[in-house]
Design an enzyme around this catalytic site. Structure first.
Site, mmCIF file in Angstrom:
data_model
loop_
_atom_site.group_PDB
_atom_site.id
_atom_site.type_symbol
_atom_site.label_atom_id
_atom_site.label_comp_id
_atom_site.label_asym_id
_atom_site.label_seq_id
_atom_site.Cartn_x
_atom_site.Cartn_y
_atom_site.Cartn_z
ATOM 1 N N GLU A 1 35.265 -9.999 76.416
ATOM 2 C CA GLU A 1 35.266 -9.987 77.916
ATOM 3 C C GLU A 1 34.439 -10.959 78.717
ATOM 4 O O GLU A 1 34.859 -11.610 79.559
ATOM 5 C CB GLU A 1 34.703 -8.664 78.623
ATOM 6 C CG GLU A 1 35.087 -7.301 77.971
ATOM 7 C CD GLU A 1 34.488 -6.932 76.648
ATOM 8 O OE1 GLU A 1 33.320 -6.554 76.832
ATOM 9 O OE2 GLU A 1 34.925 -7.094 75.743
ATOM 10 N N ASP B 1 35.334 -8.934 68.832
ATOM 11 C CA ASP B 1 34.799 -7.845 69.567
ATOM 12 C C ASP B 1 34.190 -8.383 70.938
ATOM 13 O O ASP B 1 33.696 -9.818 70.845
ATOM 14 C CB ASP B 1 33.803 -6.808 69.238
ATOM 15 C CG ASP B 1 33.861 -5.600 69.423
ATOM 16 O OD1 ASP B 1 34.177 -5.310 70.838
ATOM 17 O OD2 ASP B 1 33.289 -4.602 68.769
ATOM 18 N N ASP C 1 36.533 0.807 74.174
ATOM 19 C CA ASP C 1 36.000 2.006 73.613
ATOM 20 C C ASP C 1 36.088 3.203 74.524
ATOM 21 O O ASP C 1 35.263 3.846 75.282
ATOM 22 C CB ASP C 1 34.493 1.556 73.551
ATOM 23 C CG ASP C 1 34.059 0.460 72.529
ATOM 24 O OD1 ASP C 1 34.890 0.155 71.830
ATOM 25 O OD2 ASP C 1 32.950 -0.039 72.801
#
Length: 798
Positions: A401, A398, A471
Site C-alpha cells: 500500500e 506484502d 488481513d
C-alpha cells in the site's frame, strides 16, 4: 505518456451562437469554456480522454497507469446549437457551451453526461508547488448500477449511494475506475487520495491535488467489452504458471525451514493435493533486519536445502518481501545513502517483537521510494541475489500500500521521485509490483513472474500480480463481504484475486479456557465454507494467524470436516483444464475468472445486484454458503465450542438462477429453468453449483500436484440445451514461449439441434505436446462416448 498537442495544420471554427473557437488535429480538439481549457482526444473510436484545466494553465502529464499510445482516429467535428459534436465510428462526444459540460452517446443513447458546471478547481499548495484540488461531477440515471472502485469491505456490489475515501490500505484497494451496466467505463487518472461520492446530487471524484481533471471514457457495450477497453488502455494480462492455480498452504508464519518442509511432506503423506507453500516474514531474523531479503534467522540456516526439498516434493515456494527495510540491512544502507527512503511511520513500529509494540524501542524501518527507477533497481538486486538465485518461485509482496501508521498531514509532503507522496500516493503498489515484474522479465523468460500482493492500482494486471484481500477478520460477515469485494475488484480489469481462506485474524475463536481454534466447531464450519468459496477464486490459498490452517489440524480422513476440505481441494484440481483454459481467455480475449452475474446476464435486471453468487469462468455458477447452518455465527464468552454438532445433517440455501439460460445442478445433473429463485440442499461437503446449458467442461485427472499427470485422458462434460463452444488451451505451463506461439488450441463445438460435438483440427504446437489422446465425452444422462484424437477434426453424434 505526454499529453501534448502537436497541432498539424490547425483549423479554427466558430461554434454557432457563441463564436467558440477550437483547434483540431488528427488526435482530437482543444477549446475553452467556463474559464477552462478542454482537450478531448480519441485513443480509439471507443476510448476518449478528457482533460480540463484553468485556461491560463498548462497541462502535461505522463500517466503511470495508461501505457497505450494514442493514434490517429477518424472523427468529425460539427458545430451546432451551441455545441461541438465529435463523432467517431463508435461515439458521439458533445461539448455544451458556454458551460463546457461533456456528454457521451452511442447509437442514439446517452451513456454518461457531466453535471452542469460540475468541474471545479480550488488552488492549493502542494508543499512549495502551486496545484489544485480537482473535482468533476457526473449525472447518472437514477436506477443505473455501477461497479468497481477497487476492493472494499462493506459487502456492497452496486456502488451507487456510496462515499469512499479512495486511498490504499491493508484491506482497501483504491482503484479510481467504475463501469456501468450500460456498457461504459470511466477511469479517473489521478493518484492522490480521492473522494468518490454518489448521491442524489450526482456522482463525483475529488482528488487532493492535480494539475487538471484527467479521465478516460470507454464504451465496450457490455462488461467484458469495458474490461477489454480498460486493458487495451492500461495493459493486458500475462499468463500465470499452471501451478499457481493449484492449492496453496500458508500461515503466519512457519518458524523454521524444517516446519515448512514438514508441511509439504505431510500433505504428500496424506495424499492431499498441494502445489504451493509460502514463507511469511522473519526468515530474515529480528525487526532491525526487517526485509533483509536474506535468510539470517538461524532456523533457516540452510535455505538452499529447504528450496531444493520443496522442489523435490513437486511443490513450489514463494516468499514474503516488503516495501520497507530495517536499519541494519544492506538494502536500507544503499537506499538511504541515495536518499531513497521515506520518513513516515510504517510497520513494524518497534524493534522488539513483543506485542503491543514497545515504542521506546523504535524499529527504524522505512519505506523505499518505489517511484524511483534506480531504487527499483536496488530493490531487485537484493531480491534476486538473496532469494531468486536460490530458486524461489515467486513473490509475496506484502504491504504494497504501503503500511502508513499514525498518519500525520505532513506525511503527505514526503518527497518522492515523482513529486510529493500526496500527489502519487495511490500508485505506490503499481510502481512497487511493476518493478519486480519488469526486472524478472529482463532476467529470464524461462520462469513466469508470479506475484501475490496486498494492494493494487489501475494497470497492475499487466505485472503478473494476484491481489489478496488483506488481513480481514475471521467472521461470517467478512466471508459474505469477500464476494462483492472480489467481483468489484475484477470489474476494474484486474482478474487475479483471492482472500485468506478462513480469514486472517481468528483469535476470537481461541477463547481463554476453551479448546484451540482449530478444534472449535464454530471455526471449523466457517473455515470449510470459506475454503469452498476459495476453490472458485483465481487463487486458492489457505492462510491466517491464531489458528493453524493445514488440513490435518481439522481432524482426519473419514471425519466430516476433514473430508469436506479434501473434497473441495480435489474438486479444484479436477477443474484445472477448465481453469487454465479460462486463464488463456483472460490473456487472449480479455475475459475474467470471477464474474458478477450481470456480466453474462445483463438483460436480467434481477442479476444486477446479486451479492452472494457469481460465475467462475463462463460456465459454472457458484453459490457459496455464507451463513452458518450448524453453529452460531456470533461468538460468546460462555459458548461451549465442544457442543455436539451433526455436520452430516442436510441443510438448504436459496439460489437465484439467472434468466436467459437453463441450468444443471453440478452434483445431481438435474436441469432447472433460469429466471427463478430455488431452494437447494446443502451439506457441509456440498454447496450449490450449477452449469449453464450449452457448457462444455473438461475434467482433469486426480493428482497430487498440477503437473503430475498429462491431460491425455480428459473427461469432456457436455450440457445440452443450447449450442456450446469451448477452447481447450495447453502450453509448456511455466515459461513465456507462449508469447512466441508455443501453445495449442482445440475447439469443441456442440450443435444442440443436431446433437453433434465437433472437435477442430489442433492449432499450434509446443515442446512435449500430446500428439494423441483420449477424450471421454459424457452427457448429464450418463451417455458416454470415447474419442481417440490425433489432432485432426472429429465429429461425434451424441
Amino acid at each position: 505518456m505526454k499529453f501534448i498537442y502537436l497541432l498539424i495544420c490547425p483549423l479554427f471554427f466558430c461554434a454557432a451562437g457563441y463564436g467558440q473557437k477550437y483547434e483540431k488535429n488528427n488526435l482530437g480538439i482543444k477549446t475553452q469554456a467556463d474559464g477552462n481549457t478542454i482537450e478531448i482526444q480519441f485513443y480509439t473510436p471507443s476510448i476518449v480522454r478528457v482533460v480540463k484545466y484553468p485556461a491560463a494553465g498548462v497541462y502535461s502529464k505522463e500517466s503511470l497507469s495508461v501505457n497505450m499510445k494514442p493514434s490517429a482516429t477518424p472523427f468529425t467535428v460539427k458545430s451546432q446549437n451551441g455545441q461541438l459534436v465529435l463523432k467517431s465510428e463508435s461515439l458521439n462526444v458533445t461539448v455544451q457551451f458556454p458551460t463546457g459540460e461533456i456528454s457521451f452517446e452511442s447509437s442514439g443513447q446517452i451513456l454518461l453526461r457531466e453535471k452542469k458546471q460540475g468541474t471545479k478547481f480550488k488552488p492549493v499548495k502542494d508543499t512549495d508547488t502551486d496545484s489544485y484540488t480537482v473535482y468533476q461531477a457526473f449525472d447518472l440515471e437514477k436506477e443505473e448500477p455501477i461497479y468497481g472502485l477497487g476492493q472494499h469491505q462493506r459487502g456492497d456490489l452496486n456502488q451507487r449511494n456510496q462515499n469512499y475515501r479512495l486511498e490504499q490500505g491493508n484491506t482497501e484497494d483504491a482503484v479510481t475506475f467504475f463501469q456501468s451496466v450500460k456498457g461504459y467505463g470511466l477511469f479517473w487518472d489521478n493518484y492522490a487520495p480521492t473522494e468518490f461520492k454518489d448521491n442524489a446530487s450526482g456522482t463525483s471524484f475529488e482528488s487532493l491535488v492535480g494539475d487538471g481533471v484527467d479521465y478516460y471514457f470507454m464504451y465496450g457495450k457490455n462488461a467484458d467489452g469495458v474490461i477489454s477497453q480498460m486493458r487495451k488502455l492500461t495493459g493486458t494480462v500475462p499468463m500465470f504458471p499452471l501451478w499457481t492455480y493449484g492449492f496453496w498452504q500458508s500461515k503466519e508464519r512457519y518458524k523454521s525451514q524444517n516446519e515448512l518442509v514438514g508441511v509439504v511432506k505431510k500433505y504428500r503423506e496424506l495424499g492431499v493435493p498441494l502445489d504451493g507453500i509460502i514463507q511469511d516474514w522473519q526468515y530474515w531474523g529480528n525487526n532491525y533486519l526487517w526485509n533483509a531479503m536474506e535468510f539470517l534467522n538461524p532456523e533457516f540456516s540452510e535455505p538452499q536445502k529447504m528450496v531444493d526439498e520443496v522442489h523435490g516434493l513437486n511443490a513450489h515456494m514463494i516468499i514474503s518481501i516488503w516495501s520497507s527495510f530495517g536499519p541494519q540491512t544492506k538494502p536500507y544502507n544503499e537506499l538511504n545513502s541515495n536518499g531513497m527512503l521515506f520518513g513516515f511511520l510504517t510497520w513494524p513500529e518497534s524493534g522488539s517483537e513483543i506485542f503491543p509494540p514497545k515504542k521506546d524501542y523504535p524499529s527504524g524501518v522505512r519505506v523505499y521510494d518505489a517511484y524511483n527507477p534506480k531504487a527499483r533497481d536496488i530493490y531487485w538486486k537484493y531480491a534476486s541475489e538473496g532469494l531468486f538465485a536460490k530458486g524461489i518461485d515467486g513473490w509475496w509482496m506484502d504491504s504494497t500500500e504501503p503500511d502508513h501508521l499514525w498518519v500525520k498531514p505532513e506525511d503527505y509532503d514526503t518527497k518522492t521521485y515523482l513529486g510529493t507522496f500526496r500527489k502519487v500516493r495511490n500508485a505506490y503498489p503499481l510502481m512497487a509490483v511493476g518493478g519486480v515484474y519488469d526486472h524478472q522479465r529482463k532476467e529470464t523468460s524461462d520462469k513466469r513472474v508470479f506475484i501475490l500482493t496486498r494492494s493494487a492500482f489501475a494497470g497492475q494486471q499487466r505485472y503478473g500480480a494476484n491481489t489478496w484481500t488483506g488481513d480481514v477478520e475471521s467472521s461470517w460477515e467478512n466471508l459474505r463481504a469477500q464476494i462483492p469485494a472480489g467481483l468489484n475488484f475484477t470489474l476494474t480489469g484486474m482478474p487475479h484475486w483471492n482472500s485468506d481462506i478462513g480469514g486472517f485474524f481468528a483469535g476470537a475463536y481461541n477463547q481463554k479456557g476453551e479448546v484451540s481454534g482449530a478444534e472449535s466447531l464454530l471455526f471449523r464450519e466457517l473455515y470449510v465454507r470459506w475454503l469452498q468459496f476459495g476453490a472458485f477464486n483465481p487463487m486458492m490459498r489457505s492462510h491466517g494467524t491464531d489458528i493453524p490452517r493445514e488440513i490435518y489440524n481439522f481432524g482426519q480422513k473419514g471425519e466430516p470436516v476433514y473430508d469436506a476440505i479434501e473434497k473441495f481441494i480435489n474438486l479444484r484440481y479436477s477443474l484445472l483444464p477448465y481453469i487454465y483454459s479460462a486463464s488463456w481467455e483472460v490473456t487472449h480475449k480479455d475475459s475474467s475468472f470471477m464474474r458478477a452475474l450481470f456480466m453474462d446476464f445483463a438483460a436480467d435486471s434481477k442479476s444486477w445486484d446479486v451479492k452472494d453468487e457469481f460465475m467462475f469462468g463462463k460456465s459454472i455458477l457458484v453459490a457459496p454458503v455464507v451463513h452458518a447452518q450448524y453453529t452460531p455465527e456470533k461468538i460468546k464468552e460462555s459458548e461451549n465450542q465442544k457442543q455436539s454438532v451433526d455436520f452430516t445433517a442436510e441443510k438448504s440455501r436459496i439460489v437465484y438462477l439467472p434468466a436467459g439460460s437453463g441450468w444443471y445442478d453440478f452434483w445431481t445433473n438435474e436441469k432447472l429453468q433460469g429466471g427463478q429463485e430455488i431452494t437447494r440442499k446443502t451439506k457441509l461437503d456440498m454447496m450449490p453449483l450449477f452449469v449453464r446449458e450449452g457448457a462444455i467442461i473438461p475434467i482433469g485427472p486426480q493428482v497430487q500436484f498440477a503437473e503430475e499427470k498429462k491431460w491425455d485422458n480428459l473427461q469432456i462434460k457436455v450440457y445440452p440445451g443450447k449450442d456450446g463452444f469451448f477452447t481447450l488451451y495447453e502450453d509448456e505451463f511455466d515459461n513465456y514461449n507462449y508469447e512466441k506461439g508455443a501453445y495449442t488450441e482445440i475447439d469443441f463445438t456442440y450443435n444442440d439441434k443436431l446433437k453433434k460435438l465437433t472437435l477442430s483440427n489442433r492449432r499450434g504446437k509446443y515442446k512435449g505436446m500430446l500428439s494423441e489422446r483420449t477424450f471421454s465425452v459424457v452427457l448429464p444422462d450418463g451417455t458416454k462416448k470415447v474419442l481417440v484424437y490425433k489432432g485432426k477434426k472429429i465429429e461425434c453424434k451424441l
